[in-house]
Structures are given as structure tokens and as C-alpha cells.
Scaffold this motif. Structure first.
Motif, PDB file in Angstrom:
ATOM      1  N   LEU A  57      -9.442   8.719  -3.774  1.00 48.04           N
ATOM      2  CA  LEU A  57      -8.528   8.379  -2.693  1.00 48.04           C
ATOM      3  C   LEU A  57      -8.143   9.568  -1.833  1.00 48.04           C
ATOM      4  O   LEU A  57      -7.428   9.407  -0.835  1.00 48.04           O
ATOM      5  CB  LEU A  57      -7.272   7.705  -3.260  1.00 48.04           C
ATOM      6  CG  LEU A  57      -7.518   6.366  -3.969  1.00 48.04           C
ATOM      7  CD1 LEU A  57      -6.209   5.750  -4.433  1.00 48.04           C
ATOM      8  CD2 LEU A  57      -8.263   5.390  -3.063  1.00 48.04           C
ATOM      9  N   THR A  58      -8.619  10.779  -2.190  1.00 48.95           N
ATOM     10  CA  THR A  58      -8.421  11.933  -1.299  1.00 48.95           C
ATOM     11  C   THR A  58      -9.481  11.964  -0.209  1.00 48.95           C
ATOM     12  O   THR A  58      -9.364  12.719   0.756  1.00 48.95           O
ATOM     13  CB  THR A  58      -8.459  13.256  -2.095  1.00 48.95           C
ATOM     14  OG1 THR A  58      -9.769  13.420  -2.667  1.00 48.95           O
ATOM     15  CG2 THR A  58      -7.414  13.259  -3.191  1.00 48.95           C
ATOM     16  N   LYS A  60     -10.624   5.902   0.695  1.00 51.04           N
ATOM     17  CA  LYS A  60      -9.264   5.408   0.929  1.00 51.04           C
ATOM     18  C   LYS A  60      -9.279   4.204   1.872  1.00 51.04           C
ATOM     19  O   LYS A  60      -8.582   3.203   1.651  1.00 51.04           O
ATOM     20  CB  LYS A  60      -8.407   6.526   1.512  1.00 51.04           C
ATOM     21  CG  LYS A  60      -6.959   6.147   1.754  1.00 51.04           C
ATOM     22  CD  LYS A  60      -6.187   7.324   2.331  1.00 51.04           C
ATOM     23  CE  LYS A  60      -4.731   6.951   2.609  1.00 51.04           C
ATOM     24  NZ  LYS A  60      -3.989   8.085   3.226  1.00 51.04           N
ATOM     25  N   GLU A  83      -7.954   0.386   0.859  1.00 47.39           N
ATOM     26  CA  GLU A  83      -6.870  -0.281   1.570  1.00 47.39           C
ATOM     27  C   GLU A  83      -7.347  -1.588   2.217  1.00 47.39           C
ATOM     28  O   GLU A  83      -6.621  -2.585   2.216  1.00 47.39           O
ATOM     29  CB  GLU A  83      -6.284   0.658   2.630  1.00 47.39           C
ATOM     30  CG  GLU A  83      -5.576   1.872   2.032  1.00 47.39           C
ATOM     31  CD  GLU A  83      -5.025   2.799   3.096  1.00 47.39           C
ATOM     32  OE1 GLU A  83      -5.197   2.509   4.302  1.00 47.39           O
ATOM     33  OE2 GLU A  83      -4.427   3.832   2.723  1.00 47.39           O
ATOM     34  N   TYR A  95       1.602   5.764  -7.525  1.00 47.54           N
ATOM     35  CA  TYR A  95       0.363   5.891  -8.284  1.00 47.54           C
ATOM     36  C   TYR A  95       0.265   7.248  -8.978  1.00 47.54           C
ATOM     37  O   TYR A  95       0.538   8.291  -8.397  1.00 47.54           O
ATOM     38  CB  TYR A  95      -0.845   5.692  -7.373  1.00 47.54           C
ATOM     39  CG  TYR A  95      -2.167   5.768  -8.113  1.00 47.54           C
ATOM     40  CD1 TYR A  95      -2.478   4.849  -9.100  1.00 47.54           C
ATOM     41  CD2 TYR A  95      -3.093   6.768  -7.825  1.00 47.54           C
ATOM     42  CE1 TYR A  95      -3.669   4.905  -9.792  1.00 47.54           C
ATOM     43  CE2 TYR A  95      -4.303   6.835  -8.503  1.00 47.54           C
ATOM     44  CZ  TYR A  95      -4.582   5.902  -9.488  1.00 47.54           C
ATOM     45  OH  TYR A  95      -5.767   5.969 -10.171  1.00 47.54           O
ATOM     46  N   ILE A 135       0.844  -1.208   0.000  1.00 41.89           N
ATOM     47  CA  ILE A 135       0.000   0.000   0.000  1.00 41.89           C
ATOM     48  C   ILE A 135       0.871   1.247   0.000  1.00 41.89           C
ATOM     49  O   ILE A 135       0.594   2.216  -0.731  1.00 41.89           O
ATOM     50  CB  ILE A 135      -0.968  -0.018   1.203  1.00 41.89           C
ATOM     51  CG1 ILE A 135      -2.017  -1.121   1.014  1.00 41.89           C
ATOM     52  CG2 ILE A 135      -1.652   1.329   1.372  1.00 41.89           C
ATOM     53  CD1 ILE A 135      -2.986  -1.269   2.171  1.00 41.89           C
ATOM     54  N   GLU A 136       1.921   1.234   0.797  1.00 35.52           N
ATOM     55  CA  GLU A 136       2.850   2.378   0.799  1.00 35.52           C
ATOM     56  C   GLU A 136       3.482   2.544  -0.579  1.00 35.52           C
ATOM     57  O   GLU A 136       3.610   3.660  -1.096  1.00 35.52           O
ATOM     58  CB  GLU A 136       3.937   2.157   1.854  1.00 35.52           C
ATOM     59  CG  GLU A 136       4.921   3.318   1.963  1.00 35.52           C
ATOM     60  CD  GLU A 136       5.977   3.064   3.015  1.00 35.52           C
ATOM     61  OE1 GLU A 136       7.109   2.672   2.639  1.00 35.52           O
ATOM     62  OE2 GLU A 136       5.665   3.228   4.210  1.00 35.52           O
ATOM     63  N   TYR A 171       0.957   4.296  -3.014  1.00 35.43           N
ATOM     64  CA  TYR A 171       0.823   5.750  -2.870  1.00 35.43           C
ATOM     65  C   TYR A 171       2.074   6.493  -3.345  1.00 35.43           C
ATOM     66  O   TYR A 171       1.998   7.632  -3.809  1.00 35.43           O
ATOM     67  CB  TYR A 171       0.510   6.106  -1.424  1.00 35.43           C
ATOM     68  CG  TYR A 171      -0.894   5.726  -1.010  1.00 35.43           C
ATOM     69  CD1 TYR A 171      -1.996   6.108  -1.767  1.00 35.43           C
ATOM     70  CD2 TYR A 171      -1.127   4.968   0.137  1.00 35.43           C
ATOM     71  CE1 TYR A 171      -3.288   5.747  -1.405  1.00 35.43           C
ATOM     72  CE2 TYR A 171      -2.414   4.605   0.513  1.00 35.43           C
ATOM     73  CZ  TYR A 171      -3.485   4.998  -0.269  1.00 35.43           C
ATOM     74  OH  TYR A 171      -4.761   4.639   0.088  1.00 35.43           O
ATOM     75  N   GLN A 172       3.209   5.849  -3.240  1.00 33.95           N
ATOM     76  CA  GLN A 172       4.446   6.484  -3.695  1.00 33.95           C
ATOM     77  C   GLN A 172       4.552   6.516  -5.216  1.00 33.95           C
ATOM     78  O   GLN A 172       5.238   7.364  -5.782  1.00 33.95           O
ATOM     79  CB  GLN A 172       5.666   5.758  -3.114  1.00 33.95           C
ATOM     80  CG  GLN A 172       5.844   5.941  -1.622  1.00 33.95           C
ATOM     81  CD  GLN A 172       6.961   5.075  -1.064  1.00 33.95           C
ATOM     82  OE1 GLN A 172       7.483   4.182  -1.748  1.00 33.95           O
ATOM     83  NE2 GLN A 172       7.331   5.305   0.184  1.00 33.95           N
TER      84      GLN A 172
END
Length: 424
Positions: free
Chosen positions: A393-394, A399, A403, A305, A298-299, A302-303
């Protein structure tokens, strides 16, 4: 003095818990000499005592006979006075049985299915079945991993037969499916395995070999086809050459030459704006990293996407009232994924069954190419049986859903995740 004979072969993993019980309690047992499996256990001398012809099987000096690995281990543990291997209290005894049963039915059954599938024991190899068995085996292992992550032993503060059976089943899986990447997701389960097999009494009995390390899981290898011997060709008698007549070119041939070849169609999704997000890299990261936590998939998402060219969606089956048994709903997800095959390079999915039999739903998340879901999912004839909702996802709620669907701990309307599948 020996208490009896444990009919087994040295490599049989199912007999190792019983042998470990004997080692831990100081009970002396004999292993058969000159025993040939699949021969001696089919003879009347054996089947008269053990009707199904299975090993391990116990034959006591007092004449008591019993087969099945769990029954034997429980019996031997019960022979030792003040043994805590079965649990001291009714609560502990119930928990011991719980973990033995779960490890056997949710891990080892699927390890056996995978082993038989890879060897072609009962039926031709099937990749879809392989994926189903592997997903179910891993789900059981992840449940064991979560429980043992905060404790040394599965029940209480001392070793029980629950630990012995979990260790035996994990050890067996490590010889077939648990490669280096998967083992990284099960650090506490392998720590527990090391703890069990290195107990002094067990280690001195040479019951387990060192834990095998697989760089990659065992893969199916198709058997080579036997080449048929070529028939010796007899020389044909020479034939006199015939005078060739000039061929007439058909009018239809001339017309065909004038028709240009039909150009290959290109998938319109390929013409979408380029994105720095690489879906194949994401699929590898999701497969090889823990889902949550620092350094998890998941981390990584986000880094990396980039919404340019990709979008994230929620998917829900429209008719949950039609769902009955959860395993049937899980198979339905697998069928839907099979019908999405043409969109594999444009799609990732994590979808699960939530709830219990006759009270469940199907829900999950998609990461797909393009701003709309329909061009990607409409390759499946039954796509209209699902609702597709775009996620932002904001927004914290979207979100959280995204997840949880990735981590397989999603809960919707009070229904918890029961089983799931990934489309990668």
C-alpha cells in the motif's frame, strides 16, 4: 368528472405513481369501494377484463382498459395536454424509460424477493439468498444515488414519471431493508423522495404517508414450532426388585481410562503476532460508512491498519475465458465465499465481476490474518483456481487497486466493475 376507475388498494405502492400523475395533472379518478383483494380480482367479472387478475388496473369511462403500473401511469400522463411528465423530447422520453426500468428491475424486484423471503411466501428462508438479493438491491440504489446527487430530478429540470417510480420503489424499500445505517449512504435519494412526495398536488392527495424510519432492517423470525400435547402416561404396575449382580469391568474399559483425552487443536493463525488492527471493527466500519471521502471507511482503514499480523492481497480468477454470463460469475464468487466460511474470523474480501457477458474477469482484494494468503484461503477446495498477489500500500498502483476494489469502481484491462460481493 371521473375519467375512470383505478383498481387498487390504498396501501399498494405500485399504484402510487398513477395516483400522483392524476393529482399533478388535475385528472379525476375513482378508487374502488368495497373491493377485497385476492377475492374480487379472482372473480370472472374482473378476470374477463384483466386476464391475469392483477392490480393496479385501469378501467376508463371510455371503455379502455389496461393493467401494469408503468403502463397506467404513462397512459394517464398522456391524457394531459402539454404534460412534461413523459419527457418533452425523444431524448428525455428515452431517459425517463431508462430510469423507470432500472429502478423497477434492479431495486424493486429484489425488494419483492426480500419481502417474500422474510415472510416465507414461496420457499423456506435462506440467508445466502437474502445476502444476494440485498447486495443486488443496494447496487441498484447506489446507481440511483450517484445520478441524483448532482440534480433535483432524474431527467431534465422538471418532475417526470421517472421521479414518481423511483420514489415509490425507494419508499417501499424503506419499509423493509433501508435502516438508519443504510440511509446514511443514500442521502440524495432520500432528499429526492422528500421532494417528490411533498409536491403540493401530491401531498394534498394523501398518496404517501410520512417516510418510515427503520433503526434496523426487517429480520427473519423463524416460526415457533407447535408443541404436541403430551400423552397421559398410565402408571406402570410395580415390579419386584431384582438382586443386582456386581458388574465386571471390561479390560477395554480399563485401557480407555488410561488414555488421556485428545487436546483441542488450535488454529495456528491465532499464534501470529498481536496487531492493533481489529478486523471485526473494520468490517463494521466498511458496512456502515461511505467507502470514499472524509470520514469514510477507506480513511478509517488507513487510520487504524497495522500490518503486524495482517496483510492485503489482490485476488484474480485464473481462467477468465471460462466465464460466460456475469450473473453466473457473481454466483461463482458467492460459492467461493461460502467455502471460505471456516476462515471468516481471519478474512475480509471485496471481489467483483468486471466486464460484460462472455468478456469478463473476476478480481478484487483481501485483508487477511498473517503474512501469507494460503493458510487462510486454502480452506476452500477451489482456492488454487485463483491467483493471490500481495499488495504494497506504499505503492500508488497497489493502493489505487485496493481502494477501487473496496469502492466497487475497479477497472482492469478496460473492463469496468459490473457486480460484486463482500465477505465480512
Amino acid at each position: 368528472m371521473s375519467a375512470g376507475t383505478l383498481w387498487t388498494i390504498p396501501v399498494q405502492y405500485a399504484a402510487k405513481p398513477a395516483r400522483a400523475v392524476a393529482a399533478l395533472t388535475g385528472l379525476t379518478i375513482e378508487l374502488p369501494t368495497g373491493y377485497t383483494h385476492m377475492q374480487d380480482n379472482k372473480l370472472p367479472a374482473f378476470t374477463d377484463k384483466f386476464p391475469h387478475g392483477k392490480i393496479p388496473a385501469w378501467e376508463g369511462k371510455d371503455g379502455f382498459i389496461v393493467f401494469e403500473s408503468v403502463a397506467i401511469a404513462r397512459y394517464l400522463a398522456g391524457l394531459a395536454q402539454d404534460s412534461s411528465l413523459l419527457g418533452k423530447t425523444p431524448t428525455d422520453k428515452a431517459l425517463v424509460d431508462q430510469w423507470v426500468h432500472l429502478a423497477e428491475t434492479e431495486v424493486d424486484v429484489y425488494t419483492s424477493q426480500l419481502n417474500n423471503l422474510l415472510r416465507g411466501t414461496y420457499a423456506p428462508y435462506s440467508k445466502p439468498l437474502h445476502n444476494i438479493f440485498l447486495e443486488r438491491q443496494l447496487r441498484g440504489l447506489y446507481t440511483l444515488e450517484k445520478h441524483i446527487s448532482s440534480r433535483t430530478f432524474f431527467v431534465g429540470e422538471r418532475l417526470t414519471i421517472a421521479d414518481l417510480f423511483v420514489a415509490a420503489y425507494v419508499y417501499r424499500a424503506a419499509t423493509i431493508t433501508l435502516d438508519t445505517a443504510t440511509r446514511k449512504k443514500l442521502p440524495n435519494l432520500f432528499r429526492h423522495l422528500e421532494t417528490v412526495i411533498n409536491q403540493p398536488a401530491i401531498a394534498s392527495g394523501s398518496i404517501w404517508d410520512p417516510i418510515p424510519v427503520l433503526d434496523t432492517a426487517v429480520a427473519y423470525v423463524a416460526p415457533k414450532k407447535e408443541e404436541k400435547p403430551k400423552k397421559e402416561e398410565k402408571p406402570k404396575p410395580a415390579q419386584p426388585k431384582k438382586e443386582e449382580k456386581p458388574k465386571k469391568k471390561e479390560a477395554d474399559d480399563e485401557e480407555e481410562d488410561d488414555i488421556p483425552a485428545e487436546p483441542k487443536t488450535k488454529n495456528p493463525l491465532d499464534d501470529l503476532p498481536k496487531s492493533t488492527f481489529n478486523l471485526e471493527d473494520w468490517k463494521r466500519s466498511y458496512s456502515n460508512l461511505d467507502t470514499r471521502g472524509a470520514g469514510g471507511s477507506i480513511e478509517w482503514f488507513y487510520q487504524n491498519y497495522d500490518a503486524t499480523g495482517f496483510s492485503v492481497w489482490r485476488v484474480d480468477f485464473k481462467y477468465p475465458e471460462e466465464l460466460t454470463q456475469t450473473f453466473m460469475s457473481s454466483n461463482q464468487i458467492g460459492g467461493f465465499f461460502n467455502r471460505l466460511e471456516a476462515s471468516r474470523k481471519y478474512l475480509f474480501a471485496s471481489v467483483g465481476v468486471l466486464g460484460t457477458a462472455n468478456n469478463s474477469l473476476i478480481s478484487g482484494t483481501l485483508i487477511l490474518r498473517g503474512p501469507e494468503a494460503e493458510p487462510v484461503v486454502s480452506v476452500a477446495p477451489d482456492w488454487e483456481s485463483y491467483n493471490f498477489t500481495k499488495l504494497d500500500l506504499t505503492k500508488e498502483e497497489d493502493k489505487k487497486f485496493f481502494e477501487a476494489a473496496l469502492a466497487w469502481d475497479l477497472e482492469v484491462d478496460g473492463k469496468a466493475w459490473t457486480d460484486g460481493k463482500n465477505f465480512k
